[in-house]
Design an enzyme around this catalytic site. Structure first.
Site, PDB file in Angstrom:
ATOM      1  N   HIS A  94       0.590  -1.307  -0.257  1.00 10.79           N
ATOM      2  CA  HIS A  94      -0.102   0.060  -0.044  1.00 10.79           C
ATOM      3  C   HIS A  94       0.912   1.321   0.129  1.00 10.79           C
ATOM      4  O   HIS A  94       0.830   2.641  -0.368  1.00 10.79           O
ATOM      5  CB  HIS A  94      -1.003   0.090   1.085  1.00 10.79           C
ATOM      6  CG  HIS A  94      -2.113  -1.285   1.030  1.00 10.79           C
ATOM      7  ND1 HIS A  94      -2.172  -2.196   1.844  1.00 10.79           N
ATOM      8  CD2 HIS A  94      -2.413  -1.424  -0.120  1.00 10.79           C
ATOM      9  CE1 HIS A  94      -3.192  -2.984   1.059  1.00 10.79           C
ATOM     10  NE2 HIS A  94      -3.238  -2.595   0.715  1.00 10.79           N
ATOM     11  N   ASP A  99     -10.194  -4.110   0.093  1.00 13.26           N
ATOM     12  CA  ASP A  99      -9.624  -4.580   1.482  1.00 13.26           C
ATOM     13  C   ASP A  99      -9.561  -2.965   2.253  1.00 13.26           C
ATOM     14  O   ASP A  99      -9.361  -3.139   3.474  1.00 13.26           O
ATOM     15  CB  ASP A  99      -7.804  -5.579   1.191  1.00 13.26           C
ATOM     16  CG  ASP A  99      -7.117  -4.657   0.832  1.00 13.26           C
ATOM     17  OD1 ASP A  99      -6.216  -3.623   1.216  1.00 13.26           O
ATOM     18  OD2 ASP A  99      -6.847  -5.388  -0.877  1.00 13.26           O
ATOM     19  N   ASP A 120     -18.169  -3.589 -12.274  1.00 16.88           N
ATOM     20  CA  ASP A 120     -16.670  -4.233 -12.622  1.00 16.88           C
ATOM     21  C   ASP A 120     -16.588  -2.527 -13.071  1.00 16.88           C
ATOM     22  O   ASP A 120     -16.957  -1.965 -14.426  1.00 16.88           O
ATOM     23  CB  ASP A 120     -17.698  -4.891 -14.443  1.00 16.88           C
ATOM     24  CG  ASP A 120     -15.980  -5.549 -15.006  1.00 16.88           C
ATOM     25  OD1 ASP A 120     -14.495  -4.656 -14.432  1.00 16.88           O
ATOM     26  OD2 ASP A 120     -16.186  -5.911 -15.342  1.00 16.88           O
ATOM     27  N   GLY A 121     -15.076  -3.104 -12.868  1.00 21.04           N
ATOM     28  CA  GLY A 121     -13.256  -1.430 -12.903  1.00 21.04           C
ATOM     29  C   GLY A 121     -13.517  -1.122 -14.792  1.00 21.04           C
ATOM     30  O   GLY A 121     -14.344  -0.005 -15.284  1.00 21.04           O
ATOM     31  N   ASP A 138      -5.613  -1.877  -8.148  1.00 20.37           N
ATOM     32  CA  ASP A 138      -5.175  -2.704  -7.249  1.00 20.37           C
ATOM     33  C   ASP A 138      -6.204  -3.935  -7.384  1.00 20.37           C
ATOM     34  O   ASP A 138      -7.006  -3.971  -6.639  1.00 20.37           O
ATOM     35  CB  ASP A 138      -5.805  -1.664  -5.710  1.00 20.37           C
ATOM     36  CG  ASP A 138      -5.134  -2.405  -4.934  1.00 20.37           C
ATOM     37  OD1 ASP A 138      -4.639  -3.561  -4.830  1.00 20.37           O
ATOM     38  OD2 ASP A 138      -5.702  -2.118  -3.939  1.00 20.37           O
ATOM     39  N   SER A 139      -6.019  -4.278  -7.856  1.00 20.68           N
ATOM     40  CA  SER A 139      -6.758  -5.249  -8.319  1.00 20.68           C
ATOM     41  C   SER A 139      -5.941  -7.002  -8.360  1.00 20.68           C
ATOM     42  O   SER A 139      -5.057  -7.648  -7.734  1.00 20.68           O
ATOM     43  CB  SER A 139      -6.632  -5.332 -10.457  1.00 20.68           C
ATOM     44  OG  SER A 139      -5.673  -5.720 -10.897  1.00 20.68           O
ATOM     45  N   THR A 140      -6.668  -8.420  -8.395  1.00 21.82           N
ATOM     46  CA  THR A 140      -6.802  -9.730  -8.644  1.00 21.82           C
ATOM     47  C   THR A 140      -5.665  -9.480  -9.700  1.00 21.82           C
ATOM     48  O   THR A 140      -5.807  -8.494 -10.771  1.00 21.82           O
ATOM     49  CB  THR A 140      -7.866 -10.607  -8.445  1.00 21.82           C
ATOM     50  OG1 THR A 140      -8.916 -10.127  -9.544  1.00 21.82           O
ATOM     51  CG2 THR A 140      -8.475 -10.712  -7.005  1.00 21.82           C
ATOM     52  N   ASP A 141      -5.545 -10.832  -9.386  1.00 19.27           N
ATOM     53  CA  ASP A 141      -4.368 -11.136 -11.233  1.00 19.27           C
ATOM     54  C   ASP A 141      -5.372 -11.022 -13.055  1.00 19.27           C
ATOM     55  O   ASP A 141      -7.010 -10.753 -12.515  1.00 19.27           O
ATOM     56  CB  ASP A 141      -3.952 -12.685 -10.543  1.00 19.27           C
ATOM     57  CG  ASP A 141      -2.901 -12.206  -9.803  1.00 19.27           C
ATOM     58  OD1 ASP A 141      -2.613 -11.125  -9.753  1.00 19.27           O
ATOM     59  OD2 ASP A 141      -2.346 -13.634  -8.904  1.00 19.27           O
ATOM     60  N   PRO A 163     -12.351 -12.359 -11.980  1.00 21.92           N
ATOM     61  CA  PRO A 163     -12.639 -11.119 -12.503  1.00 21.92           C
ATOM     62  C   PRO A 163     -11.676 -10.453 -12.598  1.00 21.92           C
ATOM     63  O   PRO A 163     -11.675  -9.060 -13.139  1.00 21.92           O
ATOM     64  CB  PRO A 163     -13.343 -10.818 -11.475  1.00 21.92           C
ATOM     65  CG  PRO A 163     -13.184 -11.768  -9.800  1.00 21.92           C
ATOM     66  CD  PRO A 163     -12.432 -13.188 -11.313  1.00 21.92           C
TER      67      PRO A 163
HETATM   68  N1  SAM Z   1      -3.232  -6.274  -3.405  1.00 24.72           N
HETATM   69  C1  SAM Z   1      -4.152  -7.140  -3.929  1.00 24.72           C
HETATM   70  C2  SAM Z   1      -3.107  -8.228  -4.560  1.00 24.72           C
HETATM   71  O1  SAM Z   1      -2.689  -8.027  -5.755  1.00 24.72           O
HETATM   72  O2  SAM Z   1      -3.193  -9.498  -4.278  1.00 24.72           O
HETATM   73  C3  SAM Z   1      -5.333  -7.116  -4.760  1.00 24.72           C
HETATM   74  C4  SAM Z   1      -6.062  -6.581  -3.010  1.00 24.72           C
HETATM   75  S1  SAM Z   1      -8.247  -6.464  -3.916  1.00 24.72           S
HETATM   76  C5  SAM Z   1      -7.962  -7.388  -2.363  1.00 24.72           C
HETATM   77  C6  SAM Z   1      -7.772  -6.704  -5.102  1.00 24.72           C
HETATM   78  C7  SAM Z   1      -9.956  -6.542  -5.678  1.00 24.72           C
HETATM   79  O3  SAM Z   1      -9.846  -6.510  -6.790  1.00 24.72           O
HETATM   80  C8  SAM Z   1     -10.676  -7.392  -5.360  1.00 24.72           C
HETATM   81  O4  SAM Z   1     -10.901  -6.538  -3.796  1.00 24.72           O
HETATM   82  C9  SAM Z   1     -11.692  -8.241  -5.918  1.00 24.72           C
HETATM   83  O5  SAM Z   1     -13.160  -7.913  -5.608  1.00 24.72           O
HETATM   84  C10 SAM Z   1     -11.538  -6.553  -7.068  1.00 24.72           C
HETATM   85  N2  SAM Z   1     -11.846  -7.072  -8.596  1.00 24.72           N
HETATM   86  C11 SAM Z   1     -11.676  -7.988  -9.509  1.00 24.72           C
HETATM   87  N3  SAM Z   1     -11.663  -7.393 -10.638  1.00 24.72           N
HETATM   88  C12 SAM Z   1     -12.389  -6.638 -10.564  1.00 24.72           C
HETATM   89  C13 SAM Z   1     -13.062  -6.183 -11.604  1.00 24.72           C
HETATM   90  N4  SAM Z   1     -13.300  -6.093 -13.036  1.00 24.72           N
HETATM   91  N5  SAM Z   1     -13.279  -4.509 -11.266  1.00 24.72           N
HETATM   92  C14 SAM Z   1     -13.410  -3.508 -10.087  1.00 24.72           C
HETATM   93  N6  SAM Z   1     -12.359  -4.275  -8.753  1.00 24.72           N
HETATM   94  C15 SAM Z   1     -12.095  -6.373  -9.495  1.00 24.72           C
END
Ligand code: SAM
Length: 283
Positions: free
Chosen positions: A62, A86, A137-138, A155-158, A162
């Protein structure tokens, strides 16, 4: 009986943390959500079996995703966080009095609810009056804006499940459009070490470079992510994060950090040779 959380970092490499207790396990329409408690890392959140944040090392991620762009352009006023459920990225942003608006769009409201309940360390500033939360959805959200944000933080997942759409050419192009003329886009950029992630990193770099005139990559050491070596992308219309860093202005703000400092800011852009080569080879 011993309980361990194990994550596959590659098909032949695993990473395990001894667990004291599993606090929650839920399935949302988008993903599997789990929170565990552990001796070494405190509480941690996983999505679809992949590590998102731990109480012990979240400060590194962060700090680096927020303070690097904020120190590069002290004039940032409006920020969009895509993902970030988070709350850790928003928490760091709320430390800047100069920010007027912080919008956060996460596809999954359940992640935010779970983190509010089980991980207050990261979610405790989501009620700041400058913060607006959107649940969609972003990729779709950002399409609606033009010349709106000074900074977008992805700050997304891989790039599977999603989060997949947040690594596409269309998405980066729409971020460019949603940013002001001084706009900066920062994203989590995967790890350079394991081949599977390296491909995702190269693909993302190539696509961002096609959309933005300035495109740099910086690094941090994050113990609970695959290989412990993590990259961030910095793309911009105007500012170069190395030469435009205003260290005096940032230090004058008096924001105390545990990982970020303005010397490290410059150093973080000095990449190891094999990483440089991989990025140069991403033609
Ligand atoms: N720090 C983390 C990492 O890199 O492992 C990322 C943390 S944060 C919890 C990731 C967030 O991205 C999740 O809450 C997930 O729901 C969100 N996310 C995934 N796909 C998304 C999308 N298409 N639009 C918006 N949010 C999304």
């Amino acid at each position: 009986m011993e309980l361990w959380y194990t994550e596959e970092h590659t098909p032949t490499v695993r990473f395990s943390i001894k667990v004291k207790e599993q606090l929650v396990s839920k399935r949302s329409p988008f993903q599997q959500i789990d929170v565990f408690d552990s001796e070494e890392f405190g509480r941690f959140l996983t999505l679809d079996g992949l590590m998102m944040v731990t109480e012990k090392d979240e400060f590194i991620y962060h700090d680096m995703i927020v303070h690097v762009p904020m120190a590069t352009n002290p004039g940032i006023r409006k920020v969009l966080v895509i993902g970030g459920g988070d709350g850790g990225t928003v928490r760091e942003l709320t430390r800047y009095d100069s920010l007027e608006r912080i919008d956060m769009v996460d596809i999954d409201e359940m992640v935010v609810d779970v983190c509010r309940e089980y991980i207050p360390q990261t979610s405790n500033r989501l009620d700041d009056p400058r913060v607006n939360l959107y649940f969609e959805d972003g990729l779709k959200f950002v399409r609606r804006y033009e010349n709106e944000y000074d900074l977008i933080i992805v700050d997304s997942t891989d790039p599977f499940g999603p989060g997949e759409g947040l690594f596409t050419r269309e998405f980066y192009g729409n971020c460019f459009k949603a940013l002001t003329v001084e706009g900066i886009l920062v994203n989590q950029h995967e790890n350079p070490y394991y081949e599977y992630y390296t491909e995702a990193m190269k693909r993302a770099h190539r696509r961002i470079r096609d959309s933005f005139p300035i495109c740099r990559v910086y690094q941090a050491h994050i113990p609970t992510y695959p290989s412990g070596h993590w990259l961030f992308g910095f793309a911009s219309k105007k500012y170069d994060p190395a030469t435009d860093l205003d260290a005096a202005a940032w230090n004058a703000r008096g924001i105390e950090t545990k990982y970020y400092n303005t010397d490290l800011h410059r150093g973080a852009f000095m990449l190891p040779t094999y990483v440089r080569r991989a990025l140069e080879g991403a033609e």
